[in-house]
Design an enzyme around this catalytic site. Structure first.
Site, PDB file in Angstrom:
ATOM      1  N   GLU A 138     -66.060  97.727  43.491  1.00  0.00           N
ATOM      2  CA  GLU A 138     -66.323  98.489  42.159  1.00  0.00           C
ATOM      3  C   GLU A 138     -65.448  97.317  41.537  1.00  0.00           C
ATOM      4  O   GLU A 138     -64.309  97.310  40.429  1.00  0.00           O
ATOM      5  CB  GLU A 138     -65.213  99.371  41.972  1.00  0.00           C
ATOM      6  CG  GLU A 138     -65.322 100.887  43.340  1.00  0.00           C
ATOM      7  CD  GLU A 138     -64.461 102.055  42.854  1.00  0.00           C
ATOM      8  OE1 GLU A 138     -63.471 101.912  42.952  1.00  0.00           O
ATOM      9  OE2 GLU A 138     -63.958 103.374  43.764  1.00  0.00           O
ATOM     10  N   GLU A 150     -68.160 105.091  48.866  1.00  0.00           N
ATOM     11  CA  GLU A 150     -67.595 105.895  49.019  1.00  0.00           C
ATOM     12  C   GLU A 150     -67.694 106.786  48.212  1.00  0.00           C
ATOM     13  O   GLU A 150     -68.485 106.912  47.369  1.00  0.00           O
ATOM     14  CB  GLU A 150     -66.558 104.733  47.796  1.00  0.00           C
ATOM     15  CG  GLU A 150     -65.512 104.581  48.892  1.00  0.00           C
ATOM     16  CD  GLU A 150     -64.594 103.423  47.606  1.00  0.00           C
ATOM     17  OE1 GLU A 150     -64.607 104.300  46.571  1.00  0.00           O
ATOM     18  OE2 GLU A 150     -64.186 102.288  47.876  1.00  0.00           O
TER      19      GLU A 150
END
Length: 768
Positions: free
Chosen positions: A247, A497
C-alpha cells in the site's frame, strides 16, 4: 533443470502437470507487525521508543507452534500464504545491521511450511510507514534519518499513534489510516519516492534521502532473499516470489494547493489538517483544524478543534546528537528547522506561505502531477529497483506488483516492464462495512465506480438489497482486474488483501456467539472473489493472538479469521460423542486460569478416523499466552463465521477454469472448465471440499462426464478432503451438494438462533 513448481502462462498459474492452479490464500500473520521482545503491540506504551533494541524472532509464530497453525490453515483449504514481515524486523538496530537470528527463524518457519505444501510469497509489509508513525514497517532510525522527532508526534499531531494515545483503549477506530495524510507520512513518503526532485537538500552519507531510504529497503529485502537462496531447499519449492511495498503512498507529490484538502483524499476522520496546517503544527504553531467523522456515504465535517503544540516541533532539534546511527548528514540540511522552509515553501519568521503549489509539477519536466503520473514515474522507479534486487538473487521469482490502492495501474503494457513473471496484486475492502463496523444488508456503495467517474451523482452509486450488494462487490473486483490487464498486460491477478471486521455492532457476536453478520459479509466478499475472474486471493488476516477485547492488538483492528477466544470449526457437522483425548496427546489446558488455556484449543469436535489419524496425533505446544478477555466478551465463543471462509475451491484444473463458485446458503459448489485434452490418470482436476460442508455420508456429486472420487489424504502435505475428477475434453462441469445449515450460528443452535430483524432489535439498530 527441474520444472518450476508453479509457473505463469499468460494470465494463469500452472503446476508441473500443466493444470491451472487457483491460489486460495491467507495473510500470515498480523502479529508480525510488532516485536516479540520487548512485547510491544500497539496498545502498550511501555518500551515503545526502544526501537533499536527489539527482536521479531518467533514472528509470525514460534517453531514449536508452527505445526498447529500450518495444519489448521491447511485443513481450512488454504494453499497460498502471503508471508508478512517488516523492514524493522530485519534492520531495526541501524542502517545495514541485519538481524540474522530473525532471518534464521524465518527460514526454519518456511521449511515447516514447505512440509505442508504451501505456496508462499514474501510481503515486506508497511502501514503508514512505521510503528513510530502510527502503523508498521520501517525501523525507527528511518524516522530520525528524515529529520523527524517521533517523541514530538503526540503534541504536534504529526501522527496519531495508539501506543502514545492517552488511553489506548479509546484510540479512535480506523483513524490510524489517516496518518497517510498527516505530516510525518506526507514528508517521509515524499522523500522516499521523490526526494531528489522535491527535497534536494536532504543529503545523508552523500546520497539524497530518496536513494538512502530506497537502497536500504531493497537491500534488506535482497539480503533476506539471499539467505533463503543459501538455505538451498526453499526457492520455488515453497517461496515462489516477492511482493513490492504494501500500500504505497505518494505523500505530498502532486498536491496542487497545500492549503486545501485535495479532492482525491477520500478518507477523513478526526482532526483533518490541510498539508499547510500540518506543516504549521509540526513547527509548533497552533491551528484551528476541521474535524471529520465517517458516515454511510463517506466522511462528513463534524466540527473543528484547536491543535496547539505549545511550541514543540516535530523536527529534530538543532542539538540532536546525529552520530547515533553513524551517518553523516549534509551541512545544507539543518536540524531544528522545517525542511520545507529550507526549500522555500514558507517563511517561518512571518508564517507566510510562499509556494502553495510546490508539489504540483514535476521539477524536471514541468508537467502537472496527478496520481497516474506519480505511479508511472516514481512508483515504477522504486518498483524496478525492488524487482531487480530480488531477481538478481532468484531470477525465476514471481514478482507481485502492488500499485497504490484503487489508483490507475502503471501504463507498462508492451514495455520492458511487462514481464511474463509479474502478477497484478491489488487490494479491496468494503469501505462502508470496514469504517462503520456494521454489515448493512440493505445498501452499499460502488466505490470503485465513483472513483472512476462512472456516475453522474454519488446517489446513483448506491446499491440496494443484498443481491445487488453482492453483485456490486463482484463487479468492482472484475473492473479492478480488467483495469490491471488493460494497463499492465496479460498477467495473473491475485487480490493480496481483502477481509472484514469482526467487531461489528459493538461486538454483538462476542457477547452472543452469533456471527450471522460476519458470515454474510464474508460470504459476500468470497462471492465477489469467486466471480470476478481473478486467479486467487490472500484473505486479511490470520492473527495468532487475536482476542475479543483487543482484536488484532494493532490499532483497534479486528479482522483475523482466528481468535483465541473462539472455537475452531469442527471437521464435520456431527456432534462429538467420543471419549476425550488422552492427556498424553495434548499439553493444552482446559482450565481457564491456566497460562496454557486457549478457547480455540479447548474445543475439538472432530472424531478420529483412520484417514485423519496423522493429523490427530500432532501435539500442540504449551503457549505462555492466554486470553484475559472480560467475561462479557468471552463467555459465548462461536465459530467466527468460519463456514463462510472455509469453503470449496479448485486446487488444480485440467485446461482452464471458466467459472466457479460456492452457494453457501444452499451448500452447493459448481465448477465449469474447458480443456483440449481429457484428464489423465495422474493429473485429474482436483477440488478442495471441506468436510464441514461436505461430510462423507452427505455429499452428492454430478459431473458432465468421466469418473470421480472424494477422499481424505495428505497428498500435498496436509490432511484435506478433495474431489478428484477424470473428465473428457471440451466444456465440462461439476456440481457438488453438501449439508445445508443456517449461517453464523453454533452447531445445534440453528433452531434457536434469532433472525436478522431480531438481531437488529437486540442491538438497537434501526431499519432504513
Amino acid at each position: 533443470m527441474a520444472p518450476l513448481r508453479l509457473r505463469i502462462e499468460g494470465r494463469t498459474f500452472r503446476d508441473t502437470k500443466n493444470r491451472e492452479v487457483t491460489l486460495r490464500g491467507i495473510n500470515v500473520a498480523g502479529d508480525a507487525k510488532y516485536p516479540t521482545s520487548p512485547y510491544v503491540p500497539s496498545n502498550q506504551p511501555e518500551h515503545f521508543y526502544e526501537g533499536d533494541n527489539v527482536s521479531f524472532v518467533d514472528r509470525p509464530f514460534s517453531i514449536d507452534e508452527a505445526h498447529i497453525h500450518f495444519s489448521r490453515l491447511k485443513r481450512w483449504g488454504y494453499t497460498l500464504i502471503r508471508y508478512i514481515f517488516t523492514w524493522e524486523a530485519v534492520e531495526h538496530a541501524g542502517p545495514g545491521k541485519y538481524d540474522e537470528d530473525w532471518i534464521h527463524h524465518t527460514i526454519e518457519v518456511l521449511r515447516l511450511a514447505k512440509s505442508y505444501g504451501f505456496y508462499i510469497f514474501m510481503d515486506p509489509h508497511q502501514d503508514v510507514w512505521s510503528r513510530f508513525t502510527g502503523g508498521s514497517g520501517a525501523p525507527m532510525w528511518t524516522v530520525y534519518a528524515c529529520g523527524l522527532n517521533p517523541r514530538a508526534f503526540p503534541a504536534t499531531q504529526a501522527s496519531w499513534v495508539q501506543n502514545t494515545y492517552p488511553n489506548p483503549a479509546e484510540y479512535p477506530k480506523m483513524i490510524w489510516a489517516t496518518n497517510y495524510m498527516r505530516l510525518s507520512c506526507q514528508m517521509i513518503f515524499t522523500m522516499f519516492f521523490a526526494g531528489k526532485e522535491f527535497v534536494p537538500k536532504a543529503i545523508i552519507d552523500g546520497r539524497n534521502i530518496q536513494d538512502y531510504l530506497q537502497d536500504h529497503f531493497v537491500w534488506a529485502c535482497r539480503h533476506i532473499a539471499l539467505r533463503i537462496k543459501e538455505a538451498g531447499d526453499l526457492e520455488d519449492s515453497v517461496v515462489i516470489g516477492w511482493e513490492s511495498m504494501n500500500e504505497p503512498s505518494k505523500g505530498l507529490i502532486g498536491y496542487q494547493d497545500i492549503t486545501v484538502i485535495p479532492p482525491e483524499q477520500k478518507l477523513q476522520k478526526g482532526p483533518s489538517p490541510t498539508a499547510w496546517q500540518a506543516i504549521l503544527t509540526g513547527s509548533g504553531r497552533s491551528c484551528e483544524i476541521d474535524t471529520w467523522d465517517f458516515g454511510g456515504l463517506g466522511p462528513y465535517k463534524s466540527g473543528s478543534t484547536l491543535v496547539d503544540p505549545k511550541g514543540e516541533m516535530a523536527w529534530l532539534p538543532a542539538d540532536y546528537d546525529d552520530s547515533r546511527y553513524g551517518w553523516k548528514r549534509d551541512p545544507g540540511w539543518k536540524l531544528g528547522e522545517c525542511i520545507w522552509a529550507q526549500h522555500g515553501l514558507w517563511d517561518p519568521s512571518t508564517d507566510t506561505l510562499l509556494k502553495k503549489d510546490y508539489f504540483s509539477k514535476d521539477p524536471e519536466s514541468g508537467r502537472k502531477i496527478d496520481y497516474e503520473y506519480f505511479t508511472n514515474k516514481w512508483f515504477m522507479g522504486y518498483y524496478r529497483r525492488h524487482r531487480d534486487a530480488i531477481t538478481s538473487v532468484y531470477s525465476d521469482a514471481i514478482m507481485f506488483c502492488q500499485p497504490p490502492v484503487l489508483e490507475i495501474p502503471p501504463s507498462i503494457k508492451g514495455t520492458e516492464d511487462d514481464h511474463p513473471n509479474m502478477v497484478f496484486s491489488p487490494h479491496f475492502y468494503d469501505g462502508v462495512t470496514l469504517m462503520m463496523k456494521r454489515w448493512n444488508r440493505y445498501w452499499n456503495v460502488d466505490v470503485f465506480g465513483l472513483l472512476r467517474g462512472r456516475y453522474l451523482s454519488p446517489a446513483f452509486a448506491i446499491k440496494v438489497g443484498e443481491t445487488a450488494i453482492r453483485n456490486c462487490f463482484r463487479d468492482q473486483l472484475s473492473a479492478i482486474r480488467k483495469e490491471g490487464t488493460d494497463y499492465m498486460g496479460n498477467h495473473p491477478c491475485i487480490f493480496t488483501e481483502i477481509g472484514i471486521p469482526y467487531d461489528m455492532d459493538d461486538k454483538y457476536a462476542y457477547r452472543t456467539g452469533d456471527y450471522s453478520s460476519q458470515s454474510a459479509a464474508m460470504d459476500a466478499n468470497h462471492f465477489a472473489l469467486e466471480g470476478c475472474g481473478a486467479n486467487g486471493y490472500a484473505l486479511w488476516v490470520y492473527t495468532v493472538m487475536n482476542n475479543h477485547e483487543w482484536g488484532d492488538i494493532w490499532n483497534g483492528e479486528d479482522l483475523s479469521i482466528f481468535s483465541v477466544d473462539d472455537k475452531p470449526l469442527p471437521l464435520t457437522p456431527r456432534p462429538n460423542n467420543r471419549e476425550p483425548k488422552s492427556p498424553s496427546i495434548s499439553t493444552t489446558s482446559d482450565d481457564r486460569s491456566s497460562p496454557a488455556f486457549s478457547e480455540s484449543r479447548l474445543y475439538n469436535n472432530s472424531p478420529v478416523f483412520p484417514r485423519d489419524l496423522k493429523q490427530s496425533l500432532y501435539t500442540p505446544s504449551l503457549t505462555p499466552h492466554r486470553s484475559d478477555t472480560p467475561a462479557e466478551l468471552g463467555s459465548n465463543p462461536g465459530y467466527r463465521a468460519a463456514e463462510a471462509y472455509v469453503r470449496p475451491s479448485p486446487i488444480a484444473t485440467v485446461g482452464n477454469v471458466s467459472s466457479y463458485g460456492f452457494d453457501l446458503r444452499n451448500c452447493t459448489f459448481t465448477l465449469a472448465l474447458e480443456c483440449n485434452k481429457a484428464a489423465t490418470e495422474d493429473a485429474p482436476t482436483e477440488v478442495f471440499l471441506p468436510e464441514f460442508h461436505f461430510p462423507p455420508d452427505g455429499t452428492a456429486v454430478e459431473v458432465s462426464s468421466g469418473k470421480w472420487t472424494v477422499s481424505v489424504d495428505d497428498a500435498d502435505g496436509g490432511m484435506i478432503q478433495r474431489l478428484r475428477w477424470w473428465h473428457d475434453q471440451g466444456k465440462q462441469s461439476v456440481t457438488v451438494k453438501g449439508a445445508k445449515r443456517r449461517q453464523g450460528t453454533s452447531l445445534g443452535d440453528e433452531d434457536e438462533a434469532p433472525g436478522y430483524l431480531e438481531q437488529c432489535r437486540q442491538s438497537g439498530c434501526e431499519l432504513m
